[in-house]
Structures are given as structure tokens and as C-alpha cells.
Scaffold this active site. Structure first.
Site, PDB file in Angstrom:
ATOM      1  N   ILE A  46      47.307  40.454  37.369  1.00 19.11           N
ATOM      2  CA  ILE A  46      48.322  40.596  38.413  1.00 19.11           C
ATOM      3  C   ILE A  46      49.592  39.848  38.042  1.00 19.11           C
ATOM      4  CG2 ILE A  46      48.875  40.148  40.834  1.00 19.11           C
ATOM      5  CD1 ILE A  46      45.915  40.415  41.477  1.00 19.11           C
ATOM      6  N   TYR A 102      34.846  29.026  44.639  1.00 19.58           N
ATOM      7  CA  TYR A 102      36.048  29.865  44.584  1.00 19.58           C
ATOM      8  C   TYR A 102      36.536  30.194  45.988  1.00 19.58           C
ATOM      9  CZ  TYR A 102      39.023  33.925  43.667  1.00 19.58           C
ATOM     10  OH  TYR A 102      40.069  34.811  43.634  1.00 19.58           O
ATOM     11  N   GLY A 126      50.665  31.969  35.881  1.00 20.13           N
ATOM     12  CA  GLY A 126      49.512  32.734  35.411  1.00 20.13           C
ATOM     13  C   GLY A 126      49.848  34.157  35.016  1.00 20.13           C
TER      14      GLY A 126
END
Length: 281
Positions: free
Chosen positions: A16, A154, A11
Site C-alpha cells: 500500500i 497485531y 513504509g
């Protein structure tokens, strides 16, 4: 660990993950920066070039929800570099909503990328990490410790990740693999922007939950206005990557430490309820 070490980060097209890939390269590592769509690598490659580390950042395709993609990527890394010293599980997706207004498929989708993707990548990487006596570093969230309103799916996924890694850590240590979770709070990145949700539409169909959702969204927008930068949130990832013996749990800011600390000392659950209850009224 030496400057020839290799880290695979999932990712990395933004946020980040992007910052961690550049910072790892600056620390002397070869950063295998992965993403589902390598056509979105422009920002990462520009940041790496500006930092003078373009030669230590290698972009590869990896979709954590596709076992074949994970295997193919790892096979390439081992063929090209001969080793894998660390895995940084960063890929994930936010989801806002409450279960009565959503669907079971929404929950499954959140679990697939945020939990099962982490499990699959970790499982595939472990033989190589054992050989290198390396480490697994996973970006979870303060939402992996404190359940937050309208983040049911989540937070459930992030709780699951924390439980998985906390259980894995002592087992992995017996074969020389260190396990760490890194818990950011709000980060000024594209993570929330990339929800893939129309929040105005979610609000328009919230029914009896409309007042609570309005209050939550107002509070969330304010918190993200004072968020950490991706580079600030990525710094503890590099700490975990380079420390001789990193802690199992690392928060990315003083605020995150205080927030998580409420839960870790909350034996009956009342402190968390008192903390998050005002978010929705």
C-alpha cells in the site's frame, strides 16, 4: 490544496505504501517516500518511472522505531521543501501467534512498530502540519476494529492506533489538522510475506492450539487469494489526501465496510464472536 503540497509516507518499499506514493505523485503531490532500507527502493522507483512521476517521488530513510531517524527525515523535508502538508502513517508489520506460545517481547515488538512508531511520527510531524493546516492519514486495518484469532498483538496495536487517532482527531481539528484512519482488509502485498516468521515452525510448536491454527491459516490463505490489489487499497488514501473534509474512518472495500460494520453495531460482542469463532474450528 495545491499541486506544490508535500506528503510524507512511511513504509513505501512495497504494498500500500508504494502504491500510495505513486498515486499521490500522480495526483500532483510531492511524495516523500520513506523506508527503513533505501536499498529496497527499486520497485517504487520503477513504478514511479512507469507512471511518469519519478520527478515527484523522493526516497528518504525513516525508521519509525528510531526517534532520531524521524527527526532527521523531517528536518530534511522542511529544509528542502519548506513545508509538510500531510503525513501518511503506513509502516507496520504483521504477527501471527497466540500469547501462551509467544513472548511478551513479541508483543512489545509488534506494539513498537505498529503503535509507538505511528505515535512518534505523528508527534514529530504535527508542528509542521499545524503550520500547513494539513492532515494525518493512518493505515490501520479491519483488525483495528475487529479482533482476529492468532492476531492478538497485531490487533492490540491496531486497536491502540484507532483509539489514539479517534481521541486526537477533535483536538487536532482545533488547530486545523484533519485526522483520518484507513481500514484495509486483505491486500495482495508483501506484508504477510514479510512477517519474518516461519509459519510452518509456528504451526509445529502450536501444541494444543494446532487444530485452531491450522483452521485459521487455511481460512487466511483463502482470503488473501481474493485480496485487493495495493493500488485498490491505496485509492482511499488519496481520497483522504485530496478531499476538502475527509471522513475520519474510511474502509478500502465493500467487504471491509461490511466486516467493520458488524463490530460497530455489536453492543454485546456476540456478533463478532459468531463471526470469528468459525475461523478456528
Amino acid at each position: 490544496m495545491t499541486s506544490s503540497n508535500t506528503v510524507l509516507i512511511t513504509g513505501t518499499s512495497s504494498g500500500i505504501g508504494l502504491a500510495a506514493a505513486v498515486a499521490a505523485a500522480e495526483a500532483g503531490w510531492t511524495a516523500i517516500a520513506t523506508m527503513r532500507d533505501t536499498g529496497k527502493a527499486g520497485a517504487l522507483l520503477q513504478a514511479a518511472a512507469e507512471a511518469g512521476v519519478a520527478d515527484r517521488v523522493q526516497v528518504k530513510r525513516l525508521d519509525v522505531t528510531d526517534a532520531g531517524s524521524i527527526t532527521a527525515c523531517l528536518d530534511e523535508v522542511i529544509a528542502e521543501h519548506g513545508r509538510l502538508d500531510a503525513l501518511v502513517n503506513n509502516a507496520g508489520a504483521a504477527q501471527v501467534g497466540t500469547i501462551e506460545q509467544g513472548s511478551i517481547d513479541d508483543v512489545r515488538a509488534a506494539m513498537e512498530v505498529n503503535f509507538f512508531g505511528v505515535v512518534a511520527a505523528t508527534r514529530a510531524a504535527l508542528p509542521h502540519l499545524r503550520a500547513a493546516r494539513g492532515r494525518v492519514i493512518t493505515i490501520t486495518s479491519v483488525g483495528g476494529v475487529v479482533g482476529q484469532p492468532f492476531n492478538e498483538a497485531y490487533c492490540a496495536a491496531k486497536f491502540a492506533v484507532e483509539g489514539f487517532m479517534e481521541s486526537l482527531a477533535p483536538v487536532a481539528a482545533t488547530v486545523g489538522v484533519e485526522v483520518t484512519v484507513v481500514e484495509p482488509g486483505a491486500v495482495a502485498s508483501e506484508f504477510v510475506a514479510n512477517l519474518g516468521q516461519d509459519l510452518d515452525g509456528v504451526l509445529a510448536t502450536a501444541g494444543p492450539y494446532t487444530p485452531a491454527l491450522q483452521a485459521y491459516l487455511a481460512r487466511t490463505r483463502q482470503s488473501f487469494a481474493n485480496a485487493q490489489t495495493p493500488a485498490e487499497a491505496a485509492a482511499p488514501v488519496i481520497e483522504a489526501l485530496t478531499a476538502e473534509h475527509p471522513a475520519f474512518r474510511i474502509q478500502t472495500s465493500a467487504w471491509a465496510r461490511d466486516f467493520v460494520g458488524v463490530k460497530l453495531a455489536d453492543l454485546d460482542g456476540s456478533a463478532v464472536r459468531n463471526l470469528t469463532g468459525p475461523w478456528v474450528r
